[in-house]
Motif scaffolding. Sequence first.
Motif, short mmCIF file in Angstrom:
data_model
loop_
_atom_site.label_atom_id
_atom_site.label_comp_id
_atom_site.label_asym_id
_atom_site.label_seq_id
_atom_site.Cartn_x
_atom_site.Cartn_y
_atom_site.Cartn_z
N ARG A 82 57.14 96.57 24.33
CA ARG A 82 56.72 97.93 25.03
C ARG A 82 55.58 98.23 24.21
O ARG A 82 54.80 98.74 24.79
CB ARG A 82 57.99 98.88 24.94
N SER A 83 55.39 97.95 23.02
CA SER A 83 54.27 98.31 22.16
C SER A 83 53.04 97.53 22.67
O SER A 83 51.98 98.08 22.84
CB SER A 83 54.72 98.17 20.63
N LEU A 84 53.37 96.25 22.79
CA LEU A 84 52.32 95.32 23.59
C LEU A 84 51.84 95.75 24.82
O LEU A 84 50.78 95.64 25.01
CB LEU A 84 53.03 94.01 23.69
N VAL A 85 52.77 96.20 25.70
CA VAL A 85 52.50 96.66 27.06
C VAL A 85 51.59 97.80 26.95
O VAL A 85 50.62 98.05 27.91
CB VAL A 85 53.83 97.05 27.80
N THR A 86 51.97 98.96 26.25
CA THR A 86 51.23 100.10 26.02
C THR A 86 49.78 99.87 25.67
O THR A 86 48.77 100.28 26.14
CB THR A 86 51.79 100.94 24.77
N ARG A 87 49.50 98.95 24.56
CA ARG A 87 48.24 98.53 24.10
C ARG A 87 47.59 97.72 25.10
O ARG A 87 46.41 97.98 25.34
CB ARG A 87 48.64 97.82 22.69
N GLY A 88 48.51 96.68 25.80
CA GLY A 88 47.85 95.78 26.79
C GLY A 88 47.30 96.57 28.07
O GLY A 88 46.10 96.34 28.51
N ARG A 89 48.01 97.77 28.23
CA ARG A 89 47.45 98.51 29.56
C ARG A 89 46.11 99.05 29.42
O ARG A 89 45.30 99.02 30.05
CB ARG A 89 48.50 99.49 29.68
N THR A 90 45.78 99.48 28.16
CA THR A 90 44.35 99.93 27.74
C THR A 90 43.45 98.88 28.00
O THR A 90 42.37 98.95 28.46
CB THR A 90 44.38 100.76 26.25
N LEU A 91 43.66 97.64 27.23
CA LEU A 91 42.99 96.54 27.26
C LEU A 91 42.49 95.98 28.63
O LEU A 91 41.49 95.76 28.99
CB LEU A 91 43.37 95.27 26.38
#
Length: 379
Positions: free
Chosen positions: A337-346
Amino acid sequence: MDTEHVIDTFLDFFTSRGHRRVTGTSLLPPPGDPVLFTTSGMHPLTPFLEGRDHPLGDRLVNVQRCLRTTDLEEVGDPTHLTVFEMLGSWSLRSYDGPQSLRWGHELLCDGFGVDPGLLHVTVFGGDDQVGPDTGSLDTWTSLGVPVELTVSENWWSNGPTGPCGPDSEVFVWTGDGPPTGTPTTDDRWTEVWNHVMMRYRRHPDGSLTPLSDSTVDTGMGLERMLMFLQGKRSVFETDLLTPWVRGLPWDLPDNRLVVDHLRSSVVVIGDGVTPSNTGRGYVLRRLLRRVLTTLWRDDPDRTLSDLPEPLVRGTLTHFGQSGGVFEVLRDEERRFRSLVTRGRTLVSRYRDPLTEQDFRYLHETHGIPRDLVVVLREM
């Protein structure tokens, strides 16, 4: 026949013929073995197939759980699973291939009650180095089973060098109406059992020399055999897997991939593996993140904590394992989930269409796999 009955019938048949049962209790190969997971029933027995004496004798039988990452992209069709079980029998220089085939036919028809008219086999037809496997051909012919001769499809090896030899694959008819065609011309013939006759050693230059004593290794796919015996259209409809198909708490158009990957993850965790970025842990991480990517495509609030505990407990019990699964699942979900949150911005910084270079950069630099990038673009 339910799962337990099929396993007991197989084991009892071979133990009554002098085979000793060996354990097949882990997906993890012996120390020093370079492979990540046990991929076949014969894998743990390789030293004994190559000539070493086994402490339990020269006739063995077992049930071995296996994992094949090469089948990941085929999961979801009627017959492929990531983690599956192989029913195996071995003759370590005790009896020959024809005897194995005769016993195989007896077990299928008398033990499992298979209609002989629903059987078809393939046999090695010879190449420029080795002639046709006449022993297998003559045996099946005498039993009244139709034979199809092939070349590479019926030659077994464990790599470019080492023990190898012809094999004979047994197929059952899973189509409607009377059987038609052959195993290579009609995919309604489903392979359920393979008998390998290891008679040669291949050398680095490609040449073959006969082994002083040949061995016989057989492997029957438990889930495929269940599918046939229970009259189902896929392995997911058998008594072994229907608890997962019916018990998932999420409404999915097609839940086969989620069922397979979650169940496989439970077994891998049960054998002591935890998610990581390398080796066995990476395989587990890939399975879980494919599940989460699928679940979150329609509903980002779905969580693995909703997984019914009886499903997990039932699978652990079947494989003789114990707990600790939910802690691993929750921790990996939190990380993802942490990766998804960061990935959405990227990912939002990129314009469509993304190039191969974009996908590669996001994966190699930020750890966001292609399928997640696609989902994030849709969310």
